[in-house]
Scaffold this motif. Structure first.
Motif, PDB file in Angstrom:
ATOM      1  N   GLU A 170       0.850  -1.189   0.000  1.00  7.16           N
ATOM      2  CA  GLU A 170       0.000   0.000   0.000  1.00  7.16           C
ATOM      3  C   GLU A 170       0.887   1.240   0.000  1.00  7.16           C
ATOM      4  O   GLU A 170       1.996   1.204   0.530  1.00  7.16           O
ATOM      5  CB  GLU A 170      -0.883   0.038   1.265  1.00  7.16           C
ATOM      6  N   MET A 171       0.373   2.316  -0.571  1.00  4.24           N
ATOM      7  CA  MET A 171       1.048   3.617  -0.457  1.00  4.24           C
ATOM      8  C   MET A 171       0.124   4.614   0.219  1.00  4.24           C
ATOM      9  O   MET A 171      -1.081   4.641  -0.055  1.00  4.24           O
ATOM     10  CB  MET A 171       1.475   4.147  -1.830  1.00  4.24           C
ATOM     11  N   GLY A 172       0.683   5.432   1.113  1.00  8.75           N
ATOM     12  CA  GLY A 172      -0.071   6.501   1.763  1.00  8.75           C
ATOM     13  C   GLY A 172       0.395   7.844   1.216  1.00  8.75           C
ATOM     14  O   GLY A 172       1.314   7.910   0.390  1.00  8.75           O
ATOM     15  N   GLY A 173      -0.244   8.910   1.681  1.00 12.20           N
ATOM     16  CA  GLY A 173       0.146  10.262   1.251  1.00 12.20           C
ATOM     17  C   GLY A 173      -0.190  10.556  -0.198  1.00 12.20           C
ATOM     18  O   GLY A 173       0.453  11.394  -0.841  1.00 12.20           O
ATOM     19  N   VAL A 174      -1.197   9.856  -0.732  1.00 10.03           N
ATOM     20  CA  VAL A 174      -1.559  10.028  -2.152  1.00 10.03           C
ATOM     21  C   VAL A 174      -2.616  11.136  -2.279  1.00 10.03           C
ATOM     22  O   VAL A 174      -3.598  11.145  -1.531  1.00 10.03           O
ATOM     23  CB  VAL A 174      -2.135   8.704  -2.725  1.00 10.03           C
ATOM     24  N   GLY A 175      -2.408  12.052  -3.202  1.00 16.34           N
ATOM     25  CA  GLY A 175      -3.420  13.073  -3.506  1.00 16.34           C
ATOM     26  C   GLY A 175      -4.470  12.428  -4.413  1.00 16.34           C
ATOM     27  O   GLY A 175      -4.358  12.467  -5.639  1.00 16.34           O
ATOM     28  N   LEU A 176      -5.466  11.822  -3.797  1.00 10.64           N
ATOM     29  CA  LEU A 176      -6.400  10.989  -4.580  1.00 10.64           C
ATOM     30  C   LEU A 176      -7.264  11.790  -5.542  1.00 10.64           C
ATOM     31  O   LEU A 176      -7.610  11.309  -6.621  1.00 10.64           O
ATOM     32  CB  LEU A 176      -7.293  10.189  -3.634  1.00 10.64           C
ATOM     33  N   LYS A 177      -7.591  13.014  -5.149  1.00 10.24           N
ATOM     34  CA  LYS A 177      -8.420  13.845  -6.026  1.00 10.24           C
ATOM     35  C   LYS A 177      -7.664  14.131  -7.320  1.00 10.24           C
ATOM     36  O   LYS A 177      -8.188  13.958  -8.427  1.00 10.24           O
ATOM     37  CB  LYS A 177      -8.752  15.169  -5.329  1.00 10.24           C
ATOM     38  N   THR A 178      -6.398  14.533  -7.151  1.00  9.27           N
ATOM     39  CA  THR A 178      -5.554  14.865  -8.312  1.00  9.27           C
ATOM     40  C   THR A 178      -5.351  13.621  -9.179  1.00  9.27           C
ATOM     41  O   THR A 178      -5.535  13.651 -10.397  1.00  9.27           O
ATOM     42  CB  THR A 178      -4.172  15.367  -7.813  1.00  9.27           C
ATOM     43  N   PHE A 179      -4.990  12.519  -8.533  1.00  5.95           N
ATOM     44  CA  PHE A 179      -4.720  11.290  -9.293  1.00  5.95           C
ATOM     45  C   PHE A 179      -5.996  10.790  -9.992  1.00  5.95           C
ATOM     46  O   PHE A 179      -5.976  10.431 -11.171  1.00  5.95           O
ATOM     47  CB  PHE A 179      -4.157  10.208  -8.369  1.00  5.95           C
ATOM     48  N   GLY A 180      -7.104  10.801  -9.246  1.00  8.36           N
ATOM     49  CA  GLY A 180      -8.371  10.302  -9.796  1.00  8.36           C
ATOM     50  C   GLY A 180      -8.803  11.090 -11.028  1.00  8.36           C
ATOM     51  O   GLY A 180      -9.204  10.515 -12.041  1.00  8.36           O
ATOM     52  N   LYS A 181      -8.691  12.400 -10.940  1.00 13.01           N
ATOM     53  CA  LYS A 181      -9.098  13.255 -12.065  1.00 13.01           C
ATOM     54  C   LYS A 181      -8.212  12.956 -13.293  1.00 13.01           C
ATOM     55  O   LYS A 181      -8.689  12.785 -14.398  1.00 13.01           O
ATOM     56  CB  LYS A 181      -8.927  14.720 -11.635  1.00 13.01           C
ATOM     57  N   TRP A 182      -6.911  12.830 -13.020  1.00 13.76           N
ATOM     58  CA  TRP A 182      -5.960  12.604 -14.116  1.00 13.76           C
ATOM     59  C   TRP A 182      -6.212  11.243 -14.789  1.00 13.76           C
ATOM     60  O   TRP A 182      -6.337  11.154 -16.000  1.00 13.76           O
ATOM     61  CB  TRP A 182      -4.524  12.659 -13.551  1.00 13.76           C
ATOM     62  N   ILE A 183      -6.342  10.192 -13.968  1.00 14.35           N
ATOM     63  CA  ILE A 183      -6.435   8.856 -14.589  1.00 14.35           C
ATOM     64  C   ILE A 183      -7.793   8.639 -15.252  1.00 14.35           C
ATOM     65  O   ILE A 183      -7.882   7.988 -16.306  1.00 14.35           O
ATOM     66  CB  ILE A 183      -6.077   7.725 -13.595  1.00 14.35           C
ATOM     67  N   MET A 184      -8.851   9.212 -14.692  1.00 11.86           N
ATOM     68  CA  MET A 184     -10.167   9.062 -15.326  1.00 11.86           C
ATOM     69  C   MET A 184     -10.146   9.698 -16.714  1.00 11.86           C
ATOM     70  O   MET A 184     -10.745   9.192 -17.658  1.00 11.86           O
ATOM     71  CB  MET A 184     -11.259   9.723 -14.468  1.00 11.86           C
ATOM     72  N   ASP A 185      -9.441  10.814 -16.828  1.00  5.10           N
ATOM     73  CA  ASP A 185      -9.361  11.488 -18.119  1.00  5.10           C
ATOM     74  C   ASP A 185      -8.445  10.719 -19.077  1.00  5.10           C
ATOM     75  O   ASP A 185      -8.782  10.465 -20.226  1.00  5.10           O
ATOM     76  CB  ASP A 185      -8.834  12.908 -17.871  1.00  5.10           C
ATOM     77  N   TYR A 186      -7.297  10.281 -18.565  1.00  7.00           N
ATOM     78  CA  TYR A 186      -6.290   9.611 -19.392  1.00  7.00           C
ATOM     79  C   TYR A 186      -6.817   8.292 -19.955  1.00  7.00           C
ATOM     80  O   TYR A 186      -6.563   7.923 -21.092  1.00  7.00           O
ATOM     81  CB  TYR A 186      -5.051   9.343 -18.523  1.00  7.00           C
ATOM     82  N   ASP A 187      -7.579   7.574 -19.122  1.00  5.84           N
ATOM     83  CA  ASP A 187      -8.023   6.230 -19.516  1.00  5.84           C
ATOM     84  C   ASP A 187      -9.504   6.228 -19.898  1.00  5.84           C
ATOM     85  O   ASP A 187     -10.186   5.209 -19.780  1.00  5.84           O
ATOM     86  CB  ASP A 187      -7.763   5.257 -18.353  1.00  5.84           C
TER      87      ASP A 187
END
Ligand SMILES: Cc1cc2nc3c(=O)[nH]c(=O)nc-3n(C[C@H](O)[C@H](O)[C@H](O)COP(=O)(O)OP(=O)(O)OC[C@H]3O[C@@H](n4cnc5c(N)ncnc54)[C@H](O)[C@@H]3O)c2cc1C
Length: 421
Positions: free
Chosen positions: A174-191
């Motif tokens: 597992e990884m902690g300290g993840v900016g999930l909002k930023t990552f989620g927005k980016w990957i939803m758009d990318y994929d």
């Protein structure tokens, strides 16, 4: 004075907890023996989440439902796109302690079975050992839910090892300290053009899931290729990558990787091979974490927060039961008089070589009979979990957590309703 139990369950993991809970709840004197210092097995030691979604016609689901409720109370469960099996592994440890207490199950942690007392085709009792001290306990019924079928091995049972086939092992993290909002927005758009990335906000927490498997389409493939070219990842790190959020951990993600490369596959019963796999796995985790930090928006401040303390083993020993369940039974949806589970999860064989991986969906629900959980060698030895009497391809569909829960529950109900106690 010598202790006696109606049921002794060895292995407090996925199937073993369901078996012990059911036996205890229905009034049998029940002992649960676990070698670790917590329950949950693959779910907690292996960090294996979420429980896969299975058929809507599942049977023997009382334990699964009780676990969901207990986890909800602790803030460690969400239902993600119709799948209620999104669990928090740490909180599972507490939820399972509470369930065993509610069912009056005696639990012994840090304890192994070291000898079996046998007369003809019956096991009379077990010697259990902790901190170099051994005691003998008598048992009317024994459920081996150790994954590797360790009681069956001590008792000299027959195994279906003619094929001697294994699937790759994995080491989850597992990884902690993840900016999930930023990552989620980016990957939803990318994929956005493939259907392997999903996201949802549940109870105010952002959740997402994304995956690249041997056969899948994924927009991120060029990113992985770039990472290999720049020596951030090795080719073997790119075959299978899954990432998803964890209920109750709002800045963390869980990984269903690395899958550890070896040709031929690692034998999970060979301690030298599994030790090497653990070391290789931890090195791969460093590479994957570094890769995420470099390539994924939202991971700049992320860190490795947890590494599984057990290797993820998909298949090892399979006992020879009173019935040997085959992939033809599974494919044809054969019906049985005493089913312990109904499922529809596909035949899922991982391989380190993409062309050898299999994900075969079944045409209809399948059933597994209780006789595939009964040792062919002993009248009072049962198994539950991934060590059942099934051929390699059938086991590859049956090993998921909801099915293991049903097996544990089903075998204890069978003991209660059909056997002399
Ligand atoms: C990498 C990986 C990913 C997976 N992904 C998913 C997924 O996403 N969803 C899903 O539903 N399924 C998944 N699975 C499958 C599923 O998690 C397992 O098949 C299932 O949990 C196995 O349950 P089990 O009860 O047989 O064994 P376990 O849950 O491993 O339990 C065995 C227990 O026995 C104990 N034990 C062992 N030996 C002894 C002994 N001698 N004495 C006392 N205790 C002992 C262990 O400590 C452990 O607690 C995955 C499996 C792997 C390996």
């Amino acid at each position: 004075m010598q202790k006696h139990y109606d049921v002794v369950v060895v292995g407090g993991g996925t199937a073993g907890c369901a078996a012990a809970y059911t036996a205890g709840k229905l009034g049998l004197t029940t002992l649960l023996i676990e070698k670790n210092i917590h329950l949950g097995g693959s779910i907690t030691s292996g960090l294996v989440i979420p429980a896969m979604k299975s058929s809507g016609n599942q049977i023997n689901t009382d334990f699964f439902n009780a676990l969901i409720l207990e986890l909800q109370d602790l803030g460690g469960q969400v239902t993600y796109f119709d799948n209620p099996g999104w669990f928090n592994p740490e909180l599972c440890k507490i939820a399972l302690d509470r369930l065993m207490a509610k069912a009056n199950v005696e639990v012994l942690f840090d304890t192994h079975v070291t000898a079996i007392d046998i007369t003809d085709k019956v096991i009379n009792g077990l010697t259990i050992t902790s901190q170099m001290l051994s005691v003998y306990i008598a048992a009317t019924n024994i459920v081996d839910a150790t994954g590797n079928c360790e009681v069956g091995t001590l008792a000299g049972c027959t195994f279906l090892d003619a094929e001697n086939k294994f699937q790759p092992v994995s080491l989850r993290f597992e990884m902690g300290g993840v900016g999930l909002k930023t990552f989620g927005k980016w990957i939803m758009d990318y994929d956005k053009d493939s259907n392997v990335t999903t996201s949802a906000v549940i109870g105010g927490q952002a959740h997402l899931s994304t995956a690249f498997t041997d056969s899948g389409e994924w927009a991120l493939v060029p990113i992985f290729e770039d990472a290999v070219e720049n020596n951030v990842l090795k080719v073997e790190d790119t075959g299978y990558f899954q990432l998803f959020t964890i209920p109750g951990k709002p800045d963390a993600v869980a990984f269903n990787c690395p899958r550890i490369y070896s040709n031929p596959e690692i034998n999970p019963l060979d301690n030298a091979q599994t030790s090497e796999a653990l070391i290789k796995g931890r090195e791969a985790i460093i590479r994957l974490a570094n890769f995420c930090k470099i390539y994924f928006p939202g991971f700049k401040n992320a860190y490795i927060s947890n590494i599984a303390d057990a290797l993820g083993v998909r298949v090892s020993r399979r006992i020879k039961g009173k019935y040997i369940y085959t992939v033809e039974d599974l494919r044809s949806g054969k019906k049985f008089d005493n089913p312990v589970l109904v499922g529809n999860y596909p035949i899922d064989v991982h391989s380190n070589r993409p062309e050898k991986s299999v994900l075969e969906h079944t045409m209809q629900d399948y059933q597994l009979p209780v006789e595939a959980l009964m040792s062919a060698d002993y009248d009072n030895l049962f198994v539950a979990g991934r060590c059942i009497s099934a051929d390699f391809y059938a086991q590859a569909a049956l090993r998921i957590q909801p099915s293991c829960f049903s097996m544990g529950e089903g075998v204890s109900k069978y003991i209660i309703f059909t056997r002399k106690l």
